[in-house]
Design a protein around this motif. Structure first.
Motif, PDB file in Angstrom:
ATOM      1  N   CYS A 232       0.835  -1.200   0.000  1.00 54.78           N
ATOM      2  CA  CYS A 232       0.000   0.000   0.000  1.00 54.78           C
ATOM      3  C   CYS A 232       0.874   1.256   0.000  1.00 54.78           C
ATOM      4  O   CYS A 232       1.989   1.245   0.510  1.00 54.78           O
ATOM      5  N   VAL A 233       0.334   2.328  -0.564  1.00 55.68           N
ATOM      6  CA  VAL A 233       1.033   3.607  -0.617  1.00 55.68           C
ATOM      7  C   VAL A 233       0.025   4.747  -0.473  1.00 55.68           C
ATOM      8  O   VAL A 233      -1.115   4.625  -0.906  1.00 55.68           O
ATOM      9  N   ALA A 234       0.475   5.827   0.156  1.00 59.78           N
ATOM     10  CA  ALA A 234      -0.355   7.034   0.301  1.00 59.78           C
ATOM     11  C   ALA A 234       0.546   8.251   0.142  1.00 59.78           C
ATOM     12  O   ALA A 234       1.696   8.241   0.580  1.00 59.78           O
ATOM     13  N   SER A 235       0.042   9.295  -0.505  1.00 64.00           N
ATOM     14  CA  SER A 235       0.781  10.545  -0.692  1.00 64.00           C
ATOM     15  C   SER A 235      -0.136  11.708  -0.369  1.00 64.00           C
ATOM     16  O   SER A 235      -1.330  11.659  -0.662  1.00 64.00           O
ATOM     17  N   ASP A 236       0.435  12.777   0.223  1.00 63.22           N
ATOM     18  CA  ASP A 236      -0.379  13.959   0.498  1.00 63.22           C
ATOM     19  C   ASP A 236      -0.069  15.059  -0.506  1.00 63.22           C
ATOM     20  O   ASP A 236       0.793  14.908  -1.383  1.00 63.22           O
ATOM     21  N   ALA A 237      -0.770  16.178  -0.401  1.00 61.31           N
ATOM     22  CA  ALA A 237      -0.619  17.294  -1.342  1.00 61.31           C
ATOM     23  C   ALA A 237       0.778  17.899  -1.310  1.00 61.31           C
ATOM     24  O   ALA A 237       1.237  18.467  -2.301  1.00 61.31           O
ATOM     25  N   ALA A 238       1.482  17.753  -0.182  1.00 56.13           N
ATOM     26  CA  ALA A 238       2.835  18.305  -0.058  1.00 56.13           C
ATOM     27  C   ALA A 238       3.896  17.378  -0.636  1.00 56.13           C
ATOM     28  O   ALA A 238       5.080  17.706  -0.645  1.00 56.13           O
ATOM     29  N   GLY A 239       3.475  16.214  -1.118  1.00 51.98           N
ATOM     30  CA  GLY A 239       4.422  15.277  -1.711  1.00 51.98           C
ATOM     31  C   GLY A 239       4.997  14.276  -0.721  1.00 51.98           C
ATOM     32  O   GLY A 239       5.880  13.498  -1.073  1.00 51.98           O
ATOM     33  N   ASN A 240       4.534  14.297   0.531  1.00 55.88           N
ATOM     34  CA  ASN A 240       4.973  13.293   1.490  1.00 55.88           C
ATOM     35  C   ASN A 240       4.362  11.957   1.106  1.00 55.88           C
ATOM     36  O   ASN A 240       3.199  11.880   0.717  1.00 55.88           O
ATOM     37  N   ARG A 241       5.162  10.911   1.232  1.00 56.50           N
ATOM     38  CA  ARG A 241       4.708   9.594   0.798  1.00 56.50           C
ATOM     39  C   ARG A 241       5.008   8.568   1.885  1.00 56.50           C
ATOM     40  O   ARG A 241       6.059   8.609   2.506  1.00 56.50           O
ATOM     41  N   ALA A 242       4.086   7.659   2.091  1.00 55.27           N
ATOM     42  CA  ALA A 242       4.283   6.560   3.028  1.00 55.27           C
ATOM     43  C   ALA A 242       3.854   5.274   2.352  1.00 55.27           C
ATOM     44  O   ALA A 242       2.941   5.266   1.529  1.00 55.27           O
ATOM     45  N   SER A 243       4.548   4.191   2.690  1.00 60.50           N
ATOM     46  CA  SER A 243       4.189   2.898   2.109  1.00 60.50           C
ATOM     47  C   SER A 243       4.350   1.811   3.161  1.00 60.50           C
ATOM     48  O   SER A 243       5.020   1.989   4.171  1.00 60.50           O
ATOM     49  N   GLY A 244       3.706   0.695   2.913  1.00 61.21           N
ATOM     50  CA  GLY A 244       3.794  -0.451   3.805  1.00 61.21           C
ATOM     51  C   GLY A 244       3.230  -1.669   3.119  1.00 61.21           C
ATOM     52  O   GLY A 244       2.662  -1.576   2.027  1.00 61.21           O
ATOM     53  N   SER A 245       3.412  -2.805   3.756  1.00 64.87           N
ATOM     54  CA  SER A 245       2.881  -4.038   3.186  1.00 64.87           C
ATOM     55  C   SER A 245       2.494  -4.988   4.313  1.00 64.87           C
ATOM     56  O   SER A 245       2.922  -4.828   5.454  1.00 64.87           O
ATOM     57  N   PHE A 246       1.656  -5.957   3.957  1.00 62.93           N
ATOM     58  CA  PHE A 246       1.271  -7.002   4.885  1.00 62.93           C
ATOM     59  C   PHE A 246       0.971  -8.263   4.091  1.00 62.93           C
ATOM     60  O   PHE A 246       0.801  -8.224   2.875  1.00 62.93           O
ATOM     61  N   THR A 247       0.934  -9.387   4.785  1.00 63.57           N
ATOM     62  CA  THR A 247       0.712 -10.671   4.140  1.00 63.57           C
ATOM     63  C   THR A 247      -0.671 -11.189   4.484  1.00 63.57           C
ATOM     64  O   THR A 247      -1.075 -11.165   5.637  1.00 63.57           O
ATOM     65  N   VAL A 248      -1.401 -11.660   3.458  1.00 62.23           N
ATOM     66  CA  VAL A 248      -2.692 -12.311   3.630  1.00 62.23           C
ATOM     67  C   VAL A 248      -2.465 -13.797   3.368  1.00 62.23           C
ATOM     68  O   VAL A 248      -1.885 -14.167   2.348  1.00 62.23           O
ATOM     69  N   THR A 249      -2.893 -14.645   4.321  1.00 61.62           N
ATOM     70  CA  THR A 249      -2.747 -16.091   4.163  1.00 61.62           C
ATOM     71  C   THR A 249      -4.125 -16.720   4.057  1.00 61.62           C
ATOM     72  O   THR A 249      -4.960 -16.549   4.943  1.00 61.62           O
ATOM     73  N   ILE A 250      -4.349 -17.444   2.962  1.00 57.66           N
ATOM     74  CA  ILE A 250      -5.621 -18.123   2.723  1.00 57.66           C
ATOM     75  C   ILE A 250      -5.386 -19.626   2.858  1.00 57.66           C
ATOM     76  O   ILE A 250      -4.497 -20.183   2.209  1.00 57.66           O
ATOM     77  N   THR A 251      -6.182 -20.279   3.734  1.00 57.50           N
ATOM     78  CA  THR A 251      -6.091 -21.724   3.904  1.00 57.50           C
ATOM     79  C   THR A 251      -7.412 -22.349   3.472  1.00 57.50           C
ATOM     80  O   THR A 251      -8.442 -21.679   3.476  1.00 57.50           O
ATOM     81  N   PRO A 252      -7.393 -23.642   3.112  1.00 62.32           N
ATOM     82  CA  PRO A 252      -8.639 -24.315   2.747  1.00 62.32           C
ATOM     83  C   PRO A 252      -9.623 -24.263   3.920  1.00 62.32           C
ATOM     84  O   PRO A 252      -9.212 -24.269   5.073  1.00 62.32           O
ATOM     85  N   ALA A 253     -10.911 -24.230   3.638  1.00 66.42           N
ATOM     86  CA  ALA A 253     -11.941 -24.152   4.668  1.00 66.42           C
ATOM     87  C   ALA A 253     -11.772 -25.280   5.678  1.00 66.42           C
ATOM     88  O   ALA A 253     -11.629 -26.436   5.309  1.00 66.42           O
ATOM     89  N   GLY A 254     -11.764 -24.916   6.960  1.00 59.69           N
ATOM     90  CA  GLY A 254     -11.671 -25.893   8.024  1.00 59.69           C
ATOM     91  C   GLY A 254     -10.269 -26.317   8.380  1.00 59.69           C
ATOM     92  O   GLY A 254     -10.061 -26.976   9.379  1.00 59.69           O
ATOM     93  N   ALA A 255      -9.297 -25.974   7.579  1.00 58.05           N
ATOM     94  CA  ALA A 255      -7.916 -26.368   7.876  1.00 58.05           C
ATOM     95  C   ALA A 255      -7.243 -25.310   8.733  1.00 58.05           C
ATOM     96  O   ALA A 255      -7.345 -24.125   8.442  1.00 58.05           O
ATOM     97  N   PRO A 256      -6.572 -25.718   9.799  1.00 58.19           N
ATOM     98  CA  PRO A 256      -5.863 -24.733  10.617  1.00 58.19           C
ATOM     99  C   PRO A 256      -4.624 -24.238   9.891  1.00 58.19           C
ATOM    100  O   PRO A 256      -4.033 -24.976   9.102  1.00 58.19           O
ATOM    101  N   PRO A 257      -4.222 -22.981  10.108  1.00 57.59           N
ATOM    102  CA  PRO A 257      -2.989 -22.502   9.492  1.00 57.59           C
ATOM    103  C   PRO A 257      -1.792 -23.263  10.061  1.00 57.59           C
ATOM    104  O   PRO A 257      -1.793 -23.644  11.227  1.00 57.59           O
TER     105      PRO A 257
END
Length: 65
Positions: free
Chosen positions: A25-50
Protein backbone atom coordinates in the motif's frame (compact mmCIF):
# COMPACT_ATOMS: atom_id res chain seq x y z
CA UNK A 1 -2.95 17.65 5.02
CA UNK A 2 -5.81 15.69 6.61
CA UNK A 3 -7.04 12.38 5.28
CA UNK A 4 -5.48 11.01 2.11
CA UNK A 5 -6.40 8.08 -0.09
CA UNK A 6 -4.47 4.82 0.30
CA UNK A 7 -3.90 2.66 -2.76
CA UNK A 8 -3.13 -1.04 -2.34
CA UNK A 9 -2.21 -3.83 -4.75
CA UNK A 10 -3.92 -6.21 -4.91
CA UNK A 11 -6.83 -3.83 -4.32
CA UNK A 12 -9.41 -4.13 -1.58
CA UNK A 13 -12.06 -6.67 -2.56
CA UNK A 14 -9.66 -8.76 -4.64
CA UNK A 15 -9.96 -12.55 -4.65
CA UNK A 16 -6.87 -14.16 -3.14
CA UNK A 17 -5.52 -17.60 -4.11
CA UNK A 18 -4.67 -20.28 -1.55
CA UNK A 19 -1.38 -19.56 0.19
CA UNK A 20 0.32 -16.28 0.98
CA UNK A 21 -0.09 -13.01 -0.93
CA UNK A 22 1.75 -9.80 -0.06
CA UNK A 23 -0.38 -6.65 -0.25
CA UNK A 24 1.55 -3.40 -0.78
CA UNK A 25 0.00 0.00 0.00
CA UNK A 26 1.03 3.61 -0.62
CA UNK A 27 -0.35 7.03 0.30
CA UNK A 28 0.78 10.55 -0.69
CA UNK A 29 -0.38 13.96 0.50
CA UNK A 30 -0.62 17.29 -1.34
CA UNK A 31 2.84 18.31 -0.06
CA UNK A 32 4.42 15.28 -1.71
CA UNK A 33 4.97 13.29 1.49
CA UNK A 34 4.71 9.59 0.80
CA UNK A 35 4.28 6.56 3.03
CA UNK A 36 4.19 2.90 2.11
CA UNK A 37 3.79 -0.45 3.80
CA UNK A 38 2.88 -4.04 3.19
CA UNK A 39 1.27 -7.00 4.89
CA UNK A 40 0.71 -10.67 4.14
CA UNK A 41 -2.69 -12.31 3.63
CA UNK A 42 -2.75 -16.09 4.16
CA UNK A 43 -5.62 -18.12 2.72
CA UNK A 44 -6.09 -21.72 3.90
CA UNK A 45 -8.64 -24.32 2.75
CA UNK A 46 -11.94 -24.15 4.67
CA UNK A 47 -11.67 -25.89 8.02
CA UNK A 48 -7.92 -26.37 7.88
CA UNK A 49 -5.86 -24.73 10.62
CA UNK A 50 -2.99 -22.50 9.49
CA UNK A 51 0.38 -24.25 9.64
CA UNK A 52 3.54 -22.34 10.57
CA UNK A 53 5.67 -22.05 8.54
CA UNK A 54 3.46 -22.48 5.52
CA UNK A 55 4.46 -25.80 3.87
CA UNK A 56 2.86 -24.85 0.52
CA UNK A 57 0.78 -28.02 0.52
CA UNK A 58 -2.95 -28.33 0.02
CA UNK A 59 -4.74 -30.68 2.43
CA UNK A 60 -7.51 -32.63 0.76
CA UNK A 61 -9.93 -35.01 2.52
CA UNK A 62 -9.91 -38.57 1.25
CA UNK A 63 -13.25 -40.39 1.07
CA UNK A 64 -12.97 -44.17 0.78
CA UNK A 65 -15.95 -46.21 -0.35
Amino acid sequence: SGSVAVTCAPASGSVFPLGETTVSCVASDAAGNRASGSFTVTITPAGAPPVEPAPHRLFMPVIMR
